[in-house]
Design an enzyme around this catalytic site. Structure first.
Site, PDB file in Angstrom:
ATOM      1  N   ASP A 101       0.859  -1.192   0.000  1.00 23.24           N
ATOM      2  CA  ASP A 101       0.000   0.000   0.000  1.00 23.24           C
ATOM      3  C   ASP A 101       0.891   1.236   0.000  1.00 23.24           C
ATOM      4  O   ASP A 101       1.377   1.669   1.049  1.00 23.24           O
ATOM      5  CB  ASP A 101      -0.902  -0.044   1.239  1.00 23.24           C
ATOM      6  CG  ASP A 101      -2.114   0.863   1.096  1.00 23.24           C
ATOM      7  OD1 ASP A 101      -2.129   1.691   0.167  1.00 23.24           O
ATOM      8  OD2 ASP A 101      -3.048   0.730   1.905  1.00 23.24           O
ATOM      9  N   VAL A 102       1.144   1.776  -1.227  1.00 28.39           N
ATOM     10  CA  VAL A 102       2.020   2.952  -1.370  1.00 28.39           C
ATOM     11  C   VAL A 102       1.310   4.127  -2.020  1.00 28.39           C
ATOM     12  O   VAL A 102       1.843   5.231  -2.043  1.00 28.39           O
ATOM     13  CB  VAL A 102       3.288   2.659  -2.208  1.00 28.39           C
ATOM     14  CG1 VAL A 102       4.378   2.038  -1.384  1.00 28.39           C
ATOM     15  CG2 VAL A 102       2.988   1.840  -3.426  1.00 28.39           C
ATOM     16  N   LYS A 103       0.142   3.881  -2.625  1.00 24.13           N
ATOM     17  CA  LYS A 103      -0.708   4.936  -3.214  1.00 24.13           C
ATOM     18  C   LYS A 103       0.099   5.918  -4.064  1.00 24.13           C
ATOM     19  O   LYS A 103       0.016   7.135  -3.883  1.00 24.13           O
ATOM     20  CB  LYS A 103      -1.467   5.676  -2.122  1.00 24.13           C
ATOM     21  CG  LYS A 103      -2.410   4.763  -1.340  1.00 24.13           C
ATOM     22  CD  LYS A 103      -3.291   5.533  -0.383  1.00 24.13           C
ATOM     23  CE  LYS A 103      -4.181   4.630   0.436  1.00 24.13           C
ATOM     24  NZ  LYS A 103      -3.475   3.764   1.393  1.00 24.13           N
ATOM     25  N   ARG A 104       0.856   5.384  -5.022  1.00 24.63           N
ATOM     26  CA  ARG A 104       1.657   6.240  -5.882  1.00 24.63           C
ATOM     27  C   ARG A 104       0.852   6.715  -7.087  1.00 24.63           C
ATOM     28  O   ARG A 104      -0.115   6.083  -7.499  1.00 24.63           O
ATOM     29  CB  ARG A 104       2.905   5.494  -6.370  1.00 24.63           C
ATOM     30  CG  ARG A 104       3.862   5.094  -5.264  1.00 24.63           C
ATOM     31  CD  ARG A 104       4.378   6.311  -4.516  1.00 24.63           C
ATOM     32  NE  ARG A 104       5.644   6.052  -3.863  1.00 24.63           N
ATOM     33  CZ  ARG A 104       5.813   5.753  -2.577  1.00 24.63           C
ATOM     34  NH1 ARG A 104       4.778   5.677  -1.780  1.00 24.63           N
ATOM     35  NH2 ARG A 104       7.024   5.555  -2.080  1.00 24.63           N
ATOM     36  N   THR A 131      -0.842  -0.276  -4.595  1.00 24.23           N
ATOM     37  CA  THR A 131      -1.962   0.652  -4.751  1.00 24.23           C
ATOM     38  C   THR A 131      -1.475   1.889  -5.511  1.00 24.23           C
ATOM     39  O   THR A 131      -0.348   2.347  -5.320  1.00 24.23           O
ATOM     40  CB  THR A 131      -2.533   1.071  -3.377  1.00 24.23           C
ATOM     41  OG1 THR A 131      -1.467   1.549  -2.545  1.00 24.23           O
ATOM     42  CG2 THR A 131      -3.212  -0.098  -2.686  1.00 24.23           C
TER      43      THR A 131
END
Ligand SMILES: O=c1ccn([C@@H]2O[C@H](COP(=O)(O)O)[C@@H](O)[C@H]2O)c(=O)[nH]1
Length: 291
Positions: A101-104, A131
């Site tokens: 979960d890094v939401k880049r 993510t």
């Protein structure tokens, strides 16, 4: 003459098999200060390492997927990131899928570098999926999505996040009348068309919180047509219940990979208790999502 290596199985197919075997739970590794201290550990690098490796031992080979939250490792700098990389490697060695979960998300050239960092063949922090944030435009994610397809990895694109503030952006309407979340689901559907035609789950998934109530229906987010997995945070600590999962994802229950962090992690630090809680929640979610 040596034969060409077999192409990797797509992430969607691998996830589908793992969910069938272990139940549709993604156990989170979220070592935030309160949890680390509640396990009787010090909130420093040594405590972070003990917490993380306990989770790896408990969840490896026990659940469909594990989702480390990158922020809790980044906060410790380079040594924290090195520990995250080790956890990803150990989980892979245990045969367990990882969702980082890094939401880049960024302009194309930068999205390309993010892709190489996590999804490339020689990625230093290789995960089975990551993510991504589409709020620089879904098209800006193209390099990372294409790379994921090439390397047999996957992505989960934020569509309807579990936090109430997300509605400000995600519920907005485009000029053609579609909601932002609905348009993201349509874009993911186009990327999953090949997998759908083979009867497989696609490798481009969406993040849709189990907390979003009637928003999926109200905003015309067509999850069955999207054809990829749905990473669904919000169960337990954020207040979503089994009944919520059933109603929010009606018609797409077979695509749901429920994600739970604190609710499972509170069963630690004992490895057996932690694994038992993860198995218990996985079974509950399997019962909820069974047709
Ligand atoms: O919409 C989203 C996207 C990601 N998250 C992340 O999932 C976990 C949730 O933790 P819980 O303890 O199960 O509430 C956390 O890492 C979030 O950053 C999310 O909650 N909502």
């Amino acid at each position: 003459m040596s034969a060409d290596p077999l192409p990797p199985l797509p992430f969607g197919a691998r996830l589908q098999a793992a969910m069938a075997e272990y139940g549709p739970l993604c156990a989170g590794i979220d070592p935030h200060r309160g949890l680390v201290e509640s396990w009787g550990l010090t909130y420093d690098l040594a405590g972070l390492e003990r917490f993380t490796m306990t989770c790896v031992e408990a969840f490896g080979g026990a659940v469909a997927a594990v989702k480390p939250q990158s922020a809790f490792f980044e906060v410790f700098g380079a040594k924290g990131v090195a520990l995250l990389e080790r956890a990803l490697t150990d989980l892979r060695d245990a045969g367990t899928l990882t969702v980082l979960d890094v939401k880049r998300g960024d302009i194309g050239t930068t999205a390309d570098a993010y892709g190489e960092a996590f999804l490339g063949t020689d990625a230093p922090a290789a995960a089975d999926a990551i993510t991504l944030s589409p709020y620089l435009g879904y098209g800006s994610l193209r390099p990372a999505i294409d790379l994921a397809h090439q390397t047999g990895r996957g992505v989960f694109v934020l569509a309807l996040t579990s936090n109430p503030e997300g509605a400000q952006v995600q519920h907005a309407r485009l000029a053609d009348g579609r909601s932002v979340a609905g348009a993201i689901a349509d874009d993911a559907a186009a990327d999953n068309a090949g997998a759908r035609s083979r009867g497989e789950l696609g490798s481009v998934g969406l993040v849709v919180g189990a907390t979003v109530g009637s928003a999926v229906a109200d905003l015309g987010v067509d999850l069955p047509a999207m054809g990829g997995p749905i990473l669904a945070p919000g169960l337990g600590a954020q207040g979503a219940t089994a009944a919520d999962v059933r109603s929010v994802f009606a018609g797409a229950l077979g695509q749901v990979l429920a994600s739970s962090s604190r609710d499972v992690l509170r069963a630690g630090p004992d490895v057996s208790s932690l694994r038992a809680r993860a198995r218990e929640v996985a079974t509950q979610v399997a019962d909820i999502t069974a047709a």
